[in-house]
Each structure stands twice: as structure tokens, then as C-alpha cells.
Design a protein around this motif. Structure first.
Motif, short mmCIF file in Angstrom:
data_model
loop_
_atom_site.label_atom_id
_atom_site.label_comp_id
_atom_site.label_asym_id
_atom_site.label_seq_id
_atom_site.Cartn_x
_atom_site.Cartn_y
_atom_site.Cartn_z
N MET B 71 -123.87 40.29 16.99
CA MET B 71 -124.66 39.41 17.86
C MET B 71 -125.37 38.32 17.05
SD MET B 71 -126.32 42.13 20.57
CE MET B 71 -127.33 40.90 21.43
N GLN B 72 -125.83 38.69 15.86
CA GLN B 72 -126.54 37.72 15.02
C GLN B 72 -125.62 36.61 14.52
OE1 GLN B 72 -129.81 37.46 14.33
NE2 GLN B 72 -130.24 39.17 15.68
N GLU B 73 -124.31 36.90 14.50
CA GLU B 73 -123.35 35.91 14.02
C GLU B 73 -122.92 34.93 15.13
OE1 GLU B 73 -121.51 38.91 10.62
OE2 GLU B 73 -120.38 38.53 12.48
N ASP B 74 -123.40 35.19 16.34
CA ASP B 74 -123.03 34.36 17.49
C ASP B 74 -124.22 33.48 17.88
OD1 ASP B 74 -120.94 34.50 20.09
OD2 ASP B 74 -123.00 33.91 20.58
N ASP B 75 -123.98 32.20 18.06
CA ASP B 75 -125.08 31.26 18.34
C ASP B 75 -125.85 31.57 19.61
OD1 ASP B 75 -124.69 29.89 16.06
OD2 ASP B 75 -123.42 28.32 16.95
N VAL B 76 -125.17 32.12 20.59
CA VAL B 76 -125.86 32.42 21.87
C VAL B 76 -126.46 33.82 21.83
CG1 VAL B 76 -125.53 32.71 24.36
CG2 VAL B 76 -124.34 30.87 23.16
N LEU B 77 -125.65 34.80 21.42
CA LEU B 77 -126.10 36.20 21.48
C LEU B 77 -127.25 36.49 20.52
CD1 LEU B 77 -122.69 38.15 21.73
CD2 LEU B 77 -124.14 37.27 23.57
N ARG B 78 -127.37 35.69 19.47
CA ARG B 78 -128.43 35.95 18.48
C ARG B 78 -129.83 35.80 19.08
NH1 ARG B 78 -127.47 31.81 13.89
NH2 ARG B 78 -129.05 33.08 12.90
N ASN B 79 -129.92 35.09 20.21
CA ASN B 79 -131.22 34.88 20.85
C ASN B 79 -131.64 36.04 21.76
OD1 ASN B 79 -131.61 32.26 19.75
ND2 ASN B 79 -130.02 31.53 21.15
N ILE B 80 -130.72 36.96 21.98
CA ILE B 80 -131.05 38.09 22.87
C ILE B 80 -131.71 39.19 22.04
CG2 ILE B 80 -130.13 39.84 24.45
CD1 ILE B 80 -127.72 37.95 24.89
N PRO B 81 -132.94 39.57 22.40
CA PRO B 81 -133.58 40.63 21.61
C PRO B 81 -132.89 41.98 21.78
CG PRO B 81 -134.98 39.96 23.46
CD PRO B 81 -133.79 39.06 23.48
N VAL B 82 -132.79 42.69 20.67
CA VAL B 82 -132.19 44.03 20.69
C VAL B 82 -133.26 45.04 20.28
CG1 VAL B 82 -130.45 45.56 19.65
CG2 VAL B 82 -129.88 43.16 20.11
N ILE B 83 -133.43 46.06 21.11
CA ILE B 83 -134.37 47.14 20.79
C ILE B 83 -133.53 48.38 20.53
CG2 ILE B 83 -136.24 48.61 21.68
CD1 ILE B 83 -137.02 46.27 23.55
N PHE B 84 -133.71 48.98 19.37
CA PHE B 84 -132.98 50.22 19.09
C PHE B 84 -133.76 51.41 19.63
CE2 PHE B 84 -130.62 48.35 15.23
CZ PHE B 84 -129.47 48.20 15.98
#
Lengths: 152, 149
Positions: B71-84
Motif C-alpha cells: 500500500m505504501q508503494e501506491d500513490d493512492v493507497l498510501r493515504n489510507i491509514p492501516v491499523i494492525f
């Protein structure tokens, strides 16, 4: 096995079952005598391992009624309608959480790596047939005894 | 305001537990989508607008750390917060997750209050950051003040 490992596994199981499933589980100091076993008709064995400076394989034997009760509560279906897959999945995750929580207490720096758990239905389970090479433990719950073996 | 949430866990029961917990938080929920591993999560993310991802770490096929990295490598998906949300609570694993850009970490077993607190914090920060970006682009002069859900 070191007594502190046993205590930490006991604390971890109690924490996971009470926090996530609202079920009381208590590690017994000794295995219950055979005339008190009162075995369920089905059991689910859930196996998980960790490797590192200390390695071990842990196998839980959960009564089927415990698995069905948890799955019923969280999946919103009748206990009788809980599939074998759902019951197995539930106890696989419970084993994962118990040993993950145990490692959090025993190995806070994360030198050990937790494996992916596996679980299956077993019929004709008897604590008398538990791996004699491993240490065996029992937990008390409202659904009967839960059994566990630990081999390092 | 309602948020679209993606829950990623290989256990169906755990996804149900998390779903129920999210429902108890009082946070406005739009769509609540599910995936059984990181690979499935990426398929969902390719098709749906997601505001926050709640993911396990230890999963077959593709685990949570690999999902986050992708996700961090994708310009759009990197903006979505991920909670583990994971049993993996070692310092090493948490440091690794932080380095990859995880928004927050919840240890299993968890209390509903913990999930609520962390989700509100993460969504507030994500909203404020998005508003800052929009302001910087000159799209609006709307304040980036934090919201209460």
C-alpha cells in the motif's frame, strides 16, 4: 518446563478467553483424575509453534461445545448450525491469541517467531493418549476441561 | 460522517468480533468490507473507497506487513491509514510496522474501548491531513480542525 512459563500460559489463556469471549478459563495445578474427565463428544485440536532462542510446539484440545458457543455468539448463528470449518477456525484463532499473548509476556523483545496455527476436528479424543513426550496441562471452563500439551 | 472500513483477518470469527466491536464504538460506518488475507485486501482496495484498514499481521498468502508495504508503494493507497490488530506484540515487530508507516497498533485480545479510542484518533488525524492537502491545493479554505465522530 519452567513454572513461570506454565504460569504465563495460564494467565494468557485466562486473559484471552475472558476479554474476547467472556468465558472463564483457569489453569489447574494438576491434571484432573480420570473419573472427572467428563469428555465432550467432539474435540478440536489446535496446534501452534514458535521458534527462536526458545522453541516449542503447543497443542490445545478444546471441547466442541466451547467452540460452538463462541462461534454462535460472534457469528450470530445457532450453535447447531455452526459448521465444522467455523468451529475449527474459532479455536485456531483462540490458540493463536493465547500463545501470541504468552510470547508478549515471555519474550517482549520478539526474539521468537510465532508460526501460523492449524486446527482440526478429532473424534474419540482421550487425554490418556496425549503425547507422553510432551508436558500435559488442563484448564477448567464452564464447557468442561481444555487440555494442552507443550513440547520444547 | 460515515467511514468505509476494511477488516483483514484470516479468521472469520475474528472478523465478526472486530465487526461487532466497530459497531459498538459509535463511529459512523458506511460499508464494512472483509478480506481473508493481504492479497484479498488489495483486490478490495482496487475496487472500493476505503477510509481505514484494520488488519491482522500473521496471515497465510500475504500477511499484514506485506500488505502495508504494498500500500505504501501506491500513490493512492498510501493515504489510507492501516491499523494492525494482532497478537504479535513484540517490540521488534512493532518497530518494523512503525517503520513501514502503520497508523496504530492494537494488541489482541482487545477491549472495545481501545479500538474506539485508536480508531477515533487515527480517523481524526487522517481527516485533518486530508483537509490540509485540499487547502494546500487551493481547493477550499475549510478548516482542518479535528472532527468528533
Amino acid at each position: 518446563m519452567d513454572q513461570s512459563i506454565k504460569d504465563k500460559i495460564g494467565e494468557s489463556a485466562a486473559e484471552v478467553f475472558s476479554t474476547m469471549y467472556f468465558i472463564s478459563v483457569q489453569l489447574l495445578p494438576d491434571l484432573p483424575p480420570q473419573d472427572k474427565w467428563d469428555l465432550d463428544t467432539t474435540y478440536i485440536s489446535a496446534r501452534i509453534h514458535f521458534t527462536g532462542p526458545v522453541s516449542a510446539v503447543i497443542c490445545f484440545f478444546f471441547p466442541g461445545s466451547l467452540a460452538r458457543n463462541i462461534a454462535e455468539s460472534f457469528l450470530g448463528i445457532e450453535a447447531a448450525d455452526v459448521s465444522e470449518k467455523q468451529a475449527v477456525d474459532t479455536m485456531q484463532e483462540a490458540a493463536n491469541m493465547v500463545i501470541g499473548t504468552f510470547l508478549g509476556k515471555a519474550d517482549p523483545d520478539g526474539a521468537c517467531k510465532l508460526g501460523i496455527p492449524t486446527a482440526q476436528y478429532i473424534s474419540g479424543f482421550s487425554p490418556a493418549e496425549l503425547d507422553s513426550e510432551a508436558e500435559s496441562f488442563a484448564f477448567m471452563s464452564e464447557f468442561g476441561y481444555l487440555w494442552m500439551t507443550y513440547s520444547d | 460522517m460515515a467511514f468505509n472500513i476494511l477488516i483483514v483477518d484470516d479468521s472469520e470469527t475474528m472478523r465478526a468480533v472486530i465487526k461487532r466491536t466497530v459497531g459498538m464504538t459509535g463511529i459512523g460506518v458506511g460499508e464494512l468490507l472483509e478480506a481473508g488475507n493481504g492479497k484479498e485486501a488489495l483486490e478490495v482496495l482496487a475496487d472500493a473507497w476505503i477510509d481505514v484498514v484494520l488488519s491482522d499481521i500473521n496471515m497465510p498468502e500475504m500477511g499484514g506487513l506485506e500488505l502495508l508495504k504494498t500500500m505504501q508503494e501506491d500513490d493512492v493507497l498510501r493515504n489510507i491509514p492501516v491499523i494492525f490488530i494482532s497478537t504479535e506484540s513484540s517490540n521488534t515487530r512493532m518497530a518494523e510496522a512503525k517503520e513501514l508507516g502503520v497508523a496504530a497498533y492494537v494488541k489482541k485480545p482487545f477491549l472495545p474501548e481501545t479500538i474506539k479510542e485508536i480508531m477515533m484518533d487515527v480517523l481524526n488525524k487522517a481527516y485533518a491531513s486530508r483537509m490540509d492537502e485540499i487547502s494546500a491545493e487551493g481547493g477550499t479554505d475549510q478548516s482542518a480542525d479535528e472532527m468528533d465522530f
